[in-house]
Design a protein around this motif. Structure first.
Motif, PDB file in Angstrom:
ATOM      1  N   THR A   1       0.819  -1.204   0.000  1.00 10.81           N
ATOM      2  CA  THR A   1       0.000   0.000   0.000  1.00 10.81           C
ATOM      3  C   THR A   1       0.857   1.262   0.000  1.00 10.81           C
ATOM      4  O   THR A   1       0.496   2.267  -0.625  1.00 10.81           O
ATOM      5  CB  THR A   1      -0.937   0.016   1.219  1.00 10.81           C
ATOM      6  N   ALA A   2       2.009   1.225   0.663  1.00  9.95           N
ATOM      7  CA  ALA A   2       2.906   2.377   0.669  1.00  9.95           C
ATOM      8  C   ALA A   2       3.458   2.648  -0.724  1.00  9.95           C
ATOM      9  O   ALA A   2       3.562   3.801  -1.154  1.00  9.95           O
ATOM     10  CB  ALA A   2       4.045   2.155   1.659  1.00  9.95           C
TER      11      ALA A   2
ATOM     12  N   ALA B   1       0.705   4.072  -2.899  1.00 17.26           N
ATOM     13  CA  ALA B   1       0.496   5.456  -2.480  1.00 17.26           C
ATOM     14  C   ALA B   1       1.565   6.370  -3.053  1.00 17.26           C
ATOM     15  O   ALA B   1       1.289   7.517  -3.437  1.00 17.26           O
ATOM     16  CB  ALA B   1       0.496   5.537  -0.952  1.00 17.26           C
ATOM     17  N   THR B   2       2.792   5.876  -3.150  1.00 10.57           N
ATOM     18  CA  THR B   2       3.889   6.660  -3.704  1.00 10.57           C
ATOM     19  C   THR B   2       3.614   7.044  -5.150  1.00 10.57           C
ATOM     20  O   THR B   2       3.868   8.178  -5.573  1.00 10.57           O
ATOM     21  CB  THR B   2       5.203   5.858  -3.614  1.00 10.57           C
TER      22      THR B   2
ATOM     23  N   SER C   1      -1.945   4.952   2.393  1.00 11.17           N
ATOM     24  CA  SER C   1      -0.836   5.060   3.343  1.00 11.17           C
ATOM     25  C   SER C   1      -1.275   4.840   4.781  1.00 11.17           C
ATOM     26  O   SER C   1      -0.435   4.561   5.647  1.00 11.17           O
ATOM     27  CB  SER C   1      -0.152   6.427   3.216  1.00 11.17           C
TER      28      SER C   1
ATOM     29  N   ALA D   1      -0.285   1.489   5.839  1.00 14.03           N
ATOM     30  CA  ALA D   1       1.153   1.401   6.072  1.00 14.03           C
ATOM     31  C   ALA D   1       1.553   2.087   7.378  1.00 14.03           C
ATOM     32  O   ALA D   1       2.380   1.572   8.141  1.00 14.03           O
ATOM     33  CB  ALA D   1       1.903   2.015   4.893  1.00 14.03           C
TER      34      ALA D   1
ATOM     35  N   VAL E   1       7.810   4.048   6.157  1.00 10.73           N
ATOM     36  CA  VAL E   1       6.675   4.616   5.420  1.00 10.73           C
ATOM     37  C   VAL E   1       7.025   5.985   4.853  1.00 10.73           C
ATOM     38  O   VAL E   1       6.738   6.291   3.689  1.00 10.73           O
ATOM     39  CB  VAL E   1       5.435   4.719   6.328  1.00 10.73           C
ATOM     40  N   GLN E   2       7.655   6.839   5.675  1.00 13.40           N
ATOM     41  CA  GLN E   2       7.973   8.190   5.213  1.00 13.40           C
ATOM     42  C   GLN E   2       8.984   8.171   4.071  1.00 13.40           C
ATOM     43  O   GLN E   2       8.880   8.953   3.130  1.00 13.40           O
ATOM     44  CB  GLN E   2       8.498   9.028   6.378  1.00 13.40           C
TER      45      GLN E   2
ATOM     46  N   THR F   1       6.997   6.827   0.832  1.00 13.55           N
ATOM     47  CA  THR F   1       6.040   7.763   0.248  1.00 13.55           C
ATOM     48  C   THR F   1       6.721   9.024  -0.277  1.00 13.55           C
ATOM     49  O   THR F   1       6.281   9.592  -1.282  1.00 13.55           O
ATOM     50  CB  THR F   1       4.951   8.146   1.267  1.00 13.55           C
TER      51      THR F   1
ATOM     52  N   SER G   1       0.840  12.263   9.403  1.00 20.41           N
ATOM     53  CA  SER G   1       1.333  10.891   9.514  1.00 20.41           C
ATOM     54  C   SER G   1       1.397  10.435  10.965  1.00 20.41           C
ATOM     55  O   SER G   1       0.977   9.318  11.303  1.00 20.41           O
ATOM     56  CB  SER G   1       2.719  10.777   8.872  1.00 20.41           C
TER      57      SER G   1
END
Length: 314
Positions: free
Chosen positions: A7-8, A11-12, A63, A66, A75-76, A79, A174
């Motif tokens: 999912t991350a 999302a990216t 996200s 994630a 995650v950060q 993304t 986030s």
């Protein structure tokens, strides 16, 4: 972990394409020297900005999974690697030319994220003290106040400052997603983190739109990467207990640095010459440049040092 990482990554892609479309929409709107209802109305009339915002919303929804299941530093980094997608999308849709350094930046992002995924451990706590929740809300309010101040300024310094504030807002979002009390509707509505999430997200978009009118999409995005990536990642490790795999801390740290470094290298691509041909203009419904037989004169609304109304100009 596989679901969160998938999912991350999706999302990216959404965030990367969203940046390009939002840039086109923001620069079609009249230049704003302050936060006004007219600016928001103009953005809402732009299909490019709406499409970019829709992609951002889809990316944010993905996200969430994630952010609740993976360490924040992973995650950060994933993304925010959307800058690599932004570079490729701008090359395809806007005719931007990618140099060798840009391709190396994209490769660095891929290698860095691979190392980071291999070295990441389990996510830490998904809850925090009441003071932490109130701090998120206070940070979001301060970010909005500073956005109103910088909205009265123009130039590259204001663009970078607004980009940093956008990163702070998205970083608060986030963190709020991570610690939000979702035990019931009443718990959500009485949680200060819920309001920090809303203000951080909306304020971040506002600061981002204002920044795009004052600088290139990549310069603004790169500035936001500093606050949006390093801030939540550090808070996740120190305050929430995110960890790397036992014995793989070096791998996670190296991957994080390489991936984020790649995004800074990619900030160069907004400065290369863009030569969109008629096919690209048709794709984006760009108006043709008026023919001129004499010396070029300034058009109303154009200002020195500020891009005019076309989608992506250097």
């Amino acid at each position: 972990m596989l679901l969160g990482l998938t999912t991350a990554l999706v999302a990216t892609v959404c965030f990367g394409f969203g940046s390009v479309f939002q840039a086109g929409g923001a620069r079609e709107a009249p230049h704003a020297d302050r936060v006004r209802v007219g600016l928001l109305a103009a953005l809402l009339r732009s299909w490019r900005f709406l499409l970019g915002t829709g992609l951002d919303i889809a990316g944010f929804a993905l996200s969430i999974v994630a952010l609740r299941t993976l360490p924040l530093f992973l995650v950060q980094a994933v993304t925010n690697a959307s800058l690599a997608v932004t570079a490729l999308a701008a090359a395809r849709l806007l005719g931007a030319r990618l140099h060798r350094a840009d391709l190396l930046g994209i490769a660095a992002v891929v290698v860095g994220l691979t190392l980071l995924a291999l070295g990441s451990g389990h996510a830490g706590r998904d809850h925090a003290s009441p003071a932490f929740h109130w701090a998120l809300l206070a940070t979001a309010v301060l970010m909005l106040l500073l956005t109103f101040v910088l909205a009265r300024r123009s130039g590259n310094a204001a663009a970078v400052g607004l980009g940093l504030l956008a990163g702070v807002g998205f970083g608060v979002t986030s963190l709020a997603v991570r610690v939000l009390d979702v035990s019931g509707p009443l718990a959500v509505f009485t949680d200060p983190a819920a309001y920090g999430l809303a203000l951080g997200g909306l304020g971040g978009y506002l600061a981002y739109a204002l920044a795009l009118q004052r600088g290139t999409v990549t310069a603004v995005t790169a500035a936001g990467t500093v606050a949006e990536t390093f801030g939540p990642a550090l808070v996740g490790v120190v305050a929430l207990g995110d960890t790397a795999r036992p014995g793989y801390a070096w791998c996670a740290l190296t991957g994080f640095v390489v991936a984020v470094g790649g995004t800074f290298v990619l900030s160069r691509f907004g400065e290369v010459d863009s030569e969109p041909d008629s096919e690209l203009e048709s794709e984006l419904d760009l108006p043709p440049e008026p023919a001129s037989s004499g010396p070029e004169t300034a058009r109303p609304g154009d200002q020195p040092g500020r891009p005019n109304g076309s989608a992506m100009q250097r």
